[in-house]
Motif scaffolding. Structure first.
Motif, PDB file in Angstrom:
ATOM      1  N   GLU A  68       0.901  -1.321  -0.207  1.00 45.12           N
ATOM      2  CA  GLU A  68       0.072   0.037  -0.074  1.00 45.12           C
ATOM      3  C   GLU A  68       0.824   1.166  -0.217  1.00 45.12           C
ATOM      4  O   GLU A  68       0.358   2.407  -0.336  1.00 45.12           O
ATOM      5  CB  GLU A  68      -0.899  -0.145   1.357  1.00 45.12           C
ATOM      6  CG  GLU A  68      -1.942  -1.202   1.055  1.00 45.12           C
ATOM      7  CD  GLU A  68      -2.827  -1.095   2.193  1.00 45.12           C
ATOM      8  OE1 GLU A  68      -2.551  -0.679   3.375  1.00 45.12           O
ATOM      9  OE2 GLU A  68      -4.132  -1.531   2.245  1.00 45.12           O
TER      10      GLU A  68
ATOM     11  N   GLY B 249       1.467   2.402  -3.355  1.00 38.32           N
ATOM     12  CA  GLY B 249       0.157   2.738  -4.197  1.00 38.32           C
ATOM     13  C   GLY B 249      -0.352   1.687  -4.704  1.00 38.32           C
ATOM     14  O   GLY B 249      -1.511   1.882  -5.368  1.00 38.32           O
ATOM     15  N   TRP B 250      -0.132   0.443  -4.168  1.00 35.41           N
ATOM     16  CA  TRP B 250      -0.944  -0.504  -4.867  1.00 35.41           C
ATOM     17  C   TRP B 250      -2.153  -0.780  -3.930  1.00 35.41           C
ATOM     18  O   TRP B 250      -2.348  -0.600  -2.778  1.00 35.41           O
ATOM     19  CB  TRP B 250      -0.277  -1.780  -4.657  1.00 35.41           C
ATOM     20  CG  TRP B 250       1.398  -1.931  -5.104  1.00 35.41           C
ATOM     21  CD1 TRP B 250       1.890  -1.018  -5.872  1.00 35.41           C
ATOM     22  CD2 TRP B 250       2.038  -3.067  -5.641  1.00 35.41           C
ATOM     23  NE1 TRP B 250       2.808  -1.169  -6.691  1.00 35.41           N
ATOM     24  CE2 TRP B 250       3.095  -2.614  -6.374  1.00 35.41           C
ATOM     25  CE3 TRP B 250       1.895  -4.515  -5.259  1.00 35.41           C
ATOM     26  CZ2 TRP B 250       4.242  -3.599  -6.633  1.00 35.41           C
ATOM     27  CZ3 TRP B 250       2.861  -5.418  -5.653  1.00 35.41           C
ATOM     28  CH2 TRP B 250       4.206  -5.078  -6.406  1.00 35.41           C
ATOM     29  N   ARG B 251      -3.192  -1.323  -4.761  1.00 36.55           N
ATOM     30  CA  ARG B 251      -4.461  -1.763  -4.072  1.00 36.55           C
ATOM     31  C   ARG B 251      -4.511  -3.089  -3.693  1.00 36.55           C
ATOM     32  O   ARG B 251      -4.675  -4.044  -4.664  1.00 36.55           O
ATOM     33  CB  ARG B 251      -5.706  -1.452  -4.901  1.00 36.55           C
ATOM     34  CG  ARG B 251      -7.176  -1.640  -4.464  1.00 36.55           C
ATOM     35  CD  ARG B 251      -8.150  -1.112  -5.086  1.00 36.55           C
ATOM     36  NE  ARG B 251      -8.235  -1.847  -6.667  1.00 36.55           N
ATOM     37  CZ  ARG B 251      -9.062  -2.712  -6.659  1.00 36.55           C
ATOM     38  NH1 ARG B 251      -9.766  -3.239  -5.724  1.00 36.55           N
ATOM     39  NH2 ARG B 251      -9.155  -3.506  -7.448  1.00 36.55           N
TER      40      ARG B 251
ATOM     41  N   GLN C  71      -3.211  -4.932  -7.020  1.00 34.85           N
ATOM     42  CA  GLN C  71      -3.285  -4.204  -8.399  1.00 34.85           C
ATOM     43  C   GLN C  71      -2.221  -3.220  -8.295  1.00 34.85           C
ATOM     44  O   GLN C  71      -2.266  -1.922  -7.563  1.00 34.85           O
ATOM     45  CB  GLN C  71      -4.580  -3.643  -8.465  1.00 34.85           C
ATOM     46  CG  GLN C  71      -4.640  -2.812 -10.022  1.00 34.85           C
ATOM     47  CD  GLN C  71      -6.115  -2.330 -10.202  1.00 34.85           C
ATOM     48  OE1 GLN C  71      -6.806  -1.776  -9.293  1.00 34.85           O
ATOM     49  NE2 GLN C  71      -6.486  -2.255 -11.548  1.00 34.85           N
TER      50      GLN C  71
ATOM     51  N   ALA D  37       0.302  -0.170  -8.771  1.00 37.68           N
ATOM     52  CA  ALA D  37       0.324   1.395  -9.495  1.00 37.68           C
ATOM     53  C   ALA D  37       1.229   1.410 -10.520  1.00 37.68           C
ATOM     54  O   ALA D  37       2.324   1.590 -10.150  1.00 37.68           O
ATOM     55  CB  ALA D  37       0.422   2.303  -8.240  1.00 37.68           C
TER      56      ALA D  37
ATOM     57  N   LEU E  41       3.013   3.472 -13.512  1.00 42.54           N
ATOM     58  CA  LEU E  41       3.106   4.948 -14.048  1.00 42.54           C
ATOM     59  C   LEU E  41       3.883   5.029 -15.246  1.00 42.54           C
ATOM     60  O   LEU E  41       4.573   3.882 -15.568  1.00 42.54           O
ATOM     61  CB  LEU E  41       3.704   5.680 -12.750  1.00 42.54           C
ATOM     62  CG  LEU E  41       3.295   5.667 -11.611  1.00 42.54           C
ATOM     63  CD1 LEU E  41       4.270   6.395 -10.466  1.00 42.54           C
ATOM     64  CD2 LEU E  41       1.885   6.558 -11.446  1.00 42.54           C
TER      65      LEU E  41
ATOM     66  N   HIS F  71      -3.621  -7.688 -12.146  1.00 44.71           N
ATOM     67  CA  HIS F  71      -3.140  -7.831 -10.865  1.00 44.71           C
ATOM     68  C   HIS F  71      -1.975  -8.989 -10.506  1.00 44.71           C
ATOM     69  O   HIS F  71      -1.722  -9.563 -11.688  1.00 44.71           O
ATOM     70  CB  HIS F  71      -4.583  -8.388  -9.957  1.00 44.71           C
ATOM     71  CG  HIS F  71      -5.728  -7.372  -9.763  1.00 44.71           C
ATOM     72  ND1 HIS F  71      -6.335  -7.036 -11.068  1.00 44.71           N
ATOM     73  CD2 HIS F  71      -6.119  -6.524  -8.848  1.00 44.71           C
ATOM     74  CE1 HIS F  71      -7.073  -6.080 -10.501  1.00 44.71           C
ATOM     75  NE2 HIS F  71      -7.083  -6.060  -9.058  1.00 44.71           N
TER      76      HIS F  71
END
Length: 336
Positions: A260, A263-265, A277, A279, A281, A311
């Protein structure tokens, strides 16, 4: 899909990853008692062709009759064997969970069986809980088991039940007695290179159990697999496993926090693995990112083959390995 094209975690054409998030093996392993048993196995002799002692141990461990226990060379071998059984009995279709292990579909295709859209249209139903890749409860599993026809075979893949870190199984003991239960302890013991598994037949399906035994080659489990399964039923291995689950809970919470922070979900999970999932960029694709990580010795499992694109699935790893992922990901985006 050929065997060479099948997608799995673990070692690949580049060898064994330095840091491997792609498998769901117990990262606290190997279990000392099981490893010692495997090392002490007598590979100069055949195992007892009837696996008499092992059958008794596994039956006593699960509290079932000996006749309900069937050995398998691996979970994948059993998947193909039970699919062959139903195909030979005139089955036309199988039902798969929406997200599921690829060998279920691979075996079905090999035997010319269609994938049914509705459970009631299938003669073989696959279930997995905790599920893969999500590591969660399988939606509507109790209703699925209760609603199937008497002649339909329901197989519950319980590969990750021993590695459950939260919640509880959704099937009651009575419902479990109406399903085939497939067990692969090598994951929980941290010994995935030792190939051995077993299944527990449902009550009242003695004919199917006997037919599956007829389809089985002699000595499906070698001396090392036999030793591992015997150790699995012992107090020492079970105590070690229970202690390892406490460690894995701590590591999992930390690993989710690490992901997290990037920035991962992260998706909800009850097991020693979870999906996330990443992040992405700067126009970098997930496949490019995973390839770049693999080049640095880190392997994650792309879940597109499970039906979950975009994912990754991550087995819980020790803190130092988590930090290696964090640092490699940050460095990747600095240089991309």
């Amino acid at each position: 899909m050929s065997a060479k094209q099948r997608i799995h975690g673990g070692p690949d054409g580049l060898g064994a990853p330095l840091h491997d998030f792609s498998t769901n093996s117990n990262a606290c392993g190997p279990c000392p008692a099981a490893l010692a048993a495997v090392r002490q196995a007598d590979a100069t002799r055949y195992p007892d062709a009837g696996y008499t002692a092992l059958h008794r141990q596994l039956a006593a461990f699960h509290g079932v009759d000996d006749a309900r226990v069937l050995l398998a060379a691996s979970a994948s071998e059993f998947i193909f064997r039970i699919t062959a059984l139903v195909a030979g009995q005139g089955a036309r279709a199988v039902w798969l969970p929406p997200l599921s292990y690829g060998d279920y579909a691979q075996a079905s295709g090999a035997h010319g069986l269609a994938v049914a859209r509705k459970p009631e249209d299938a003669q073989l139903l696959w279930a997995c809980e905790p599920s893969s890749p999500l590591g969660a409860a399988q939606a509507d599993l109790p209703a699925l088991v209760d609603g199937c026809k008497a002649q339909t075979l329901v197989v519950l893949d319980r590969a990750y039940e021993p590695l459950r870190l939260s919640a509880a199984a959704t099937l009651s003991p009575q419902q479990l007695n109406n399903t085939w239960q497939l067990w692969t302890p090598n994951k929980a013991l941290g010994l995935t290179g030792v190939r051995a598994a077993y299944a527990i037949a449902p009550l009242g399906q003695e004919d199917s159990a006997a037919a599956l035994e007829q389809l089985c080659p002699s000595w499906p489990v070698g001396a090392h697999g036999e030793a591992m399964l015997q150790a699995w039923t012992g107090r020492e291995a079970q105590d070690w496993l229970a202690a390892s689950l406490e460690t894995l809970r701590e590591w999992k919470a930390r690993q989710i926090a690490v992901c997290e922070s990037l920035g991962w979900r992260c998706l909800a999970s009850e097991a020693n693995f979870f999906c996330a999932q990443p992040a992405l960029l700067d126009g970098l694709s997930l496949q490019q990112a995973l390839a770049a990580l693999r080049a640095q010795g880190l392997k994650l499992r792309d879940t597109a083959s499970f039906g979950l694109p975009g994912h990754v699935r991550l087995g819980v790893q020790p803190p130092a390995v988590q930090d290696a992922l964090h640092n490699a990901w940050q460095q990747l985006f600095k240089t991309s």
